[in-house]
Design a protein around this motif. Sequence first.
Motif: not given
Length: 122
Positions: A32-33, A49-50, A95-96, A108-110
Amino acid sequence: VQLQASGGGLVRDGGSLRLSCAASGRIYSIDHMGWYRQVPGNEREMVATLSYTGRAEYGDSVKGRFTISRDNARNTGFLQMNSLKPEDTAVYYCRETVSSYEGSHMLTADYWGQGTQVTVSS
């Protein structure tokens, strides 16, 4: 994992800029980004966002003018900004949500990029 945002600058009212967000590290996938912006004294707001499936969402103030996209092969996200207005002036952050290899584990993290200044003059 590190995110490097670039592409900001000074542009006149009605102009265009293309922001980039390059992710580096032992990346498995970018799930996610998003792009966010902040003006001093204000809260950070969502711009676009995408999702991993390709679903895009935009803040009301940028709909029809901005386009979010990404190049999965290069682990790079983009924000094409057209018809810029002085009120778009802000620091833009990417932000991804990234899945990466950390030793023998998958994490998995932001992550946030460092921000790039966009200034639109009237």
